[in-house]
Design an enzyme around this catalytic site. Sequence first.
Site, PDB file in Angstrom:
ATOM      1  N   LYS A 159     -10.267   9.298  -3.219  1.00  0.00           N
ATOM      2  CA  LYS A 159      -9.027   9.467  -3.984  1.00  0.00           C
ATOM      3  C   LYS A 159      -9.453  10.180  -5.263  1.00  0.00           C
ATOM      4  O   LYS A 159      -9.797   9.548  -6.267  1.00  0.00           O
ATOM      5  CB  LYS A 159      -8.430   8.085  -4.259  1.00  0.00           C
ATOM      6  CG  LYS A 159      -6.981   8.114  -4.706  1.00  0.00           C
ATOM      7  CD  LYS A 159      -6.382   6.722  -4.647  1.00  0.00           C
ATOM      8  CE  LYS A 159      -5.040   6.663  -5.349  1.00  0.00           C
ATOM      9  NZ  LYS A 159      -4.006   7.490  -4.729  1.00  0.00           N
TER      10      LYS A 159
HETATM   11  N1  PY5 Z   1      -2.058   8.666   0.683  1.00  0.00           N
HETATM   12  C1  PY5 Z   1      -2.120   9.297  -0.505  1.00  0.00           C
HETATM   13  C2  PY5 Z   1      -2.338  10.753  -0.547  1.00  0.00           C
HETATM   14  C3  PY5 Z   1      -1.974   8.566  -1.690  1.00  0.00           C
HETATM   15  O1  PY5 Z   1      -2.050   9.182  -2.857  1.00  0.00           O
HETATM   16  C4  PY5 Z   1      -1.735   7.169  -1.629  1.00  0.00           C
HETATM   17  C5  PY5 Z   1      -1.558   6.369  -2.883  1.00  0.00           C
HETATM   18  C6  PY5 Z   1      -1.673   6.561  -0.363  1.00  0.00           C
HETATM   19  C7  PY5 Z   1      -1.854   7.350   0.772  1.00  0.00           C
HETATM   20  C8  PY5 Z   1      -1.464   5.077  -0.187  1.00  0.00           C
HETATM   21  O2  PY5 Z   1      -2.610   4.372  -0.559  1.00  0.00           O
HETATM   22  P1  PY5 Z   1      -2.518   2.875  -1.130  1.00  0.00           P
HETATM   23  O3  PY5 Z   1      -1.717   2.104  -0.181  1.00  0.00           O
HETATM   24  O4  PY5 Z   1      -3.928   2.416  -1.168  1.00  0.00           O
HETATM   25  O5  PY5 Z   1      -1.896   2.950  -2.478  1.00  0.00           O
HETATM   26  N2  PY5 Z   1      -1.009   7.078  -3.976  1.00  0.00           N
HETATM   27  C9  PY5 Z   1      -1.092   6.603  -5.345  1.00  0.00           C
HETATM   28  C10 PY5 Z   1      -0.421   5.242  -5.532  1.00  0.00           C
HETATM   29  O6  PY5 Z   1      -0.753   4.571  -6.489  1.00  0.00           O
HETATM   30  C11 PY5 Z   1      -0.519   7.620  -6.292  1.00  0.00           C
HETATM   31  C12 PY5 Z   1       0.937   7.888  -6.169  1.00  0.00           C
HETATM   32  C13 PY5 Z   1       1.523   8.732  -7.258  1.00  0.00           C
HETATM   33  O7  PY5 Z   1       0.437   4.859  -4.739  1.00  0.00           O
END
Ligand code: PY5
Length: 306
Positions: A159
């Site tokens: 990430k």
């Molecule tokens: N895929 C991408 C590209 C992501 O950025 C995120 C999370 C996820 C999947 C889901 O992962 P998790 O369930 O571990 O959060 N995105 C971040 C979030 O905090 C940034 C969003 C603006 O949800």
Amino acid sequence: MPLPEVETIWMDGELVPWGEAKVHVLTHALHYGSGVFEGIRCYATDRGPGVFRLRDHLRRLQRSAKLYYMDVPYSLDELYDATFAVIAANRLEACYIRPLVFRGYGEMGLFPLAAPVQTVIAVWPWGAYLGEEGIAHGIRAKVASIQALGHTSLARAAKATGQYLNSILAKVEVTKAGYDEAIMLTERGLVAEGSGENIFVVRDGVLMTPPPSDGILEGITRDTVLRIAAAEGIPVRECSLARSDLVVADELFFTGTAAEIVPIREVDDHPIGEPGPVTRRIQERFRAIVSGRDAEFGHFMEYARG
Ligand code: PY5
């Protein structure tokens, strides 16, 4: 963004006032996207602020850093305690938590290993990322023309800040076209994920989601949904999905920390409908877990030590 509720940020081992959490304009990460980060949520519970799967998020942060040759200069326990310290310093019950580890000032070339590594943990109140209405009734999604970058382009499992340029292009494209969220396809045309969420399909009672080998972030909410499904006896298949699988789905939803669990009621102008029974069941169980009311998954909520 104006954040009157937040006074303090944890930066390189200290709590500093909001306005003093600054970097130099020649910070390496500002030029090349050389940072890794996490998005985590803290929820109000009867036991006080409870952070959802904090250690799992911090472990992923360490893995992301490793993939870009960075050593996080703090141990997992130090970051754990720092997270609760910054929540307490701002007297927040529920908030979003944003740890960021990045290459700082001191090196302008692309061989960055001499640049210092800096660490911050910021918190702020953040409501439903795709709106309360979206959680209740679903959002409108569209496949973006920009592709998700593949395993040969960068470390997909990380990430990393720079990787989000790809997501920004997708998000802006579909938002300007009037949709709420983008779905990105792999270079081979398979479904990868949303701009900041993983994606799930329900068809004939089976829950399906793309595997990590299809170039997704291994979401912690995604993992939670897979565990909820197992506990609820919902059959699950991790398998590659084509764009057409989205259109003929009985139910579709996104998962992510910021978004939480968001039904998709329309994809590429094809109606999917109001959130269905599987989506609803998973949303309800997730809500019980994050409010600290689920015995089976109680260990997912983590609290201040000592
Ligand atoms: N895929 C991408 C590209 C992501 O950025 C995120 C999370 C996820 C999947 C889901 O992962 P998790 O369930 O571990 O959060 N995105 C971040 C979030 O905090 C940034 C969003 C603006 O949800």
